[in-house]
Design a protein around this motif. Structure first.
Motif, PDB file in Angstrom:
ATOM      1  N   VAL A  87      -1.325   3.043  -5.686  1.00  0.00           N
ATOM      2  CA  VAL A  87      -2.557   3.229  -4.921  1.00  0.00           C
ATOM      3  C   VAL A  87      -3.576   2.125  -5.179  1.00  0.00           C
ATOM      4  O   VAL A  87      -4.622   2.101  -4.543  1.00  0.00           O
ATOM      5  CB  VAL A  87      -3.178   4.619  -5.179  1.00  0.00           C
ATOM      6  CG1 VAL A  87      -2.269   5.708  -4.638  1.00  0.00           C
ATOM      7  CG2 VAL A  87      -3.468   4.837  -6.647  1.00  0.00           C
ATOM      8  N   GLY A  88      -3.303   1.217  -6.101  1.00  0.00           N
ATOM      9  CA  GLY A  88      -4.209   0.104  -6.364  1.00  0.00           C
ATOM     10  C   GLY A  88      -3.634  -0.809  -7.418  1.00  0.00           C
ATOM     11  O   GLY A  88      -2.610  -0.513  -8.024  1.00  0.00           O
ATOM     12  N   ASN A  95     -11.440   0.912  -9.595  1.00  0.00           N
ATOM     13  CA  ASN A  95     -12.800   0.646 -10.038  1.00  0.00           C
ATOM     14  C   ASN A  95     -12.778   0.255 -11.516  1.00  0.00           C
ATOM     15  O   ASN A  95     -12.575   1.109 -12.381  1.00  0.00           O
ATOM     16  CB  ASN A  95     -13.678   1.885  -9.817  1.00  0.00           C
ATOM     17  CG  ASN A  95     -15.130   1.614 -10.092  1.00  0.00           C
ATOM     18  OD1 ASN A  95     -15.561   0.465 -10.180  1.00  0.00           O
ATOM     19  ND2 ASN A  95     -15.893   2.678 -10.239  1.00  0.00           N
ATOM     20  N   ARG A 131       0.829  -1.204   0.000  1.00  0.00           N
ATOM     21  CA  ARG A 131       0.000   0.000   0.000  1.00  0.00           C
ATOM     22  C   ARG A 131       0.863   1.253   0.000  1.00  0.00           C
ATOM     23  O   ARG A 131       0.541   2.249  -0.636  1.00  0.00           O
ATOM     24  CB  ARG A 131      -0.919  -0.008   1.219  1.00  0.00           C
ATOM     25  CG  ARG A 131      -1.957   1.117   1.204  1.00  0.00           C
ATOM     26  CD  ARG A 131      -2.758   1.147   2.472  1.00  0.00           C
ATOM     27  NE  ARG A 131      -1.969   1.579   3.609  1.00  0.00           N
ATOM     28  CZ  ARG A 131      -1.611   2.828   3.864  1.00  0.00           C
ATOM     29  NH1 ARG A 131      -1.942   3.785   3.043  1.00  0.00           N
ATOM     30  NH2 ARG A 131      -0.890   3.134   4.930  1.00  0.00           N
ATOM     31  N   THR A 177      -3.141  10.195 -11.546  1.00  0.00           N
ATOM     32  CA  THR A 177      -3.140   8.739 -11.450  1.00  0.00           C
ATOM     33  C   THR A 177      -3.128   8.126 -12.846  1.00  0.00           C
ATOM     34  O   THR A 177      -3.719   8.671 -13.780  1.00  0.00           O
ATOM     35  CB  THR A 177      -4.365   8.211 -10.677  1.00  0.00           C
ATOM     36  OG1 THR A 177      -5.555   8.684 -11.297  1.00  0.00           O
ATOM     37  CG2 THR A 177      -4.319   8.627  -9.228  1.00  0.00           C
ATOM     38  N   ASN A 233      -7.951  -4.282  -6.431  1.00  0.00           N
ATOM     39  CA  ASN A 233      -7.824  -3.680  -5.110  1.00  0.00           C
ATOM     40  C   ASN A 233      -7.561  -2.192  -5.295  1.00  0.00           C
ATOM     41  O   ASN A 233      -6.513  -1.806  -5.792  1.00  0.00           O
ATOM     42  CB  ASN A 233      -6.684  -4.334  -4.327  1.00  0.00           C
ATOM     43  CG  ASN A 233      -6.553  -3.782  -2.927  1.00  0.00           C
ATOM     44  OD1 ASN A 233      -7.330  -2.944  -2.499  1.00  0.00           O
ATOM     45  ND2 ASN A 233      -5.563  -4.239  -2.206  1.00  0.00           N
ATOM     46  N   GLY A 234      -8.527  -1.368  -4.946  1.00  0.00           N
ATOM     47  CA  GLY A 234      -8.353   0.074  -5.021  1.00  0.00           C
ATOM     48  C   GLY A 234      -8.542   0.665  -6.403  1.00  0.00           C
ATOM     49  O   GLY A 234      -8.259   1.837  -6.613  1.00  0.00           O
TER      50      GLY A 234
END
Length: 106
Positions: free
Chosen positions: A48-49, A65, A21, A95, A62-63
């Motif tokens: 971040v994911g 969409n 993370r 991002t 994970n993190g």
């Protein structure tokens, strides 16, 4: 990206989840079994994911969409991505979803 250390990847290990993370580590799936590797401190991005679409069409996220496609791809921000491992990185306030190969080249 220089690697300081490595140990076997355990998705149930809370210390490893925290390490991932904070973008201090990444999972190297190029070896079997996968290992978790430490990154040098001078990297200027944050993970971040992540998303993993397996070659069998299983989608793990994970993190990030994402929308499932027909098993051969998934959709993120109206763009199709083929099977593989992708990381959502934050760099300079923006991002980006990048492939595992691209991330290793940073």
């Amino acid at each position: 990206m220089l690697v300081r250390n490595e140990r076997r990847y355990d998705p149930d290990d809370p210390d490893q989840r925290e390490c991932l993370r904070k973008a201090e580590c990444y999972v190297d799936r190029t070896v079997d079994p996968p290992v978790i590797r430490m990154m040098e401190d001078d990297d200027d991005y944050e993970i971040v994911g992540w998303v993993w679409l397996t070659s069998y069409g299983e989608l793990k996220s994970n993190g990030v969409n994402v929308t499932r496609g027909d098993g051969r791809y998934f959709i993120y921000n109206n763009k199709k991505y083929l099977p593989g491992v992708y990381y959502l990185i934050r760099r300079h306030g923006r991002t980006f979803l990048v492939s595992e190969e691209f991330l290793k080249s940073l």
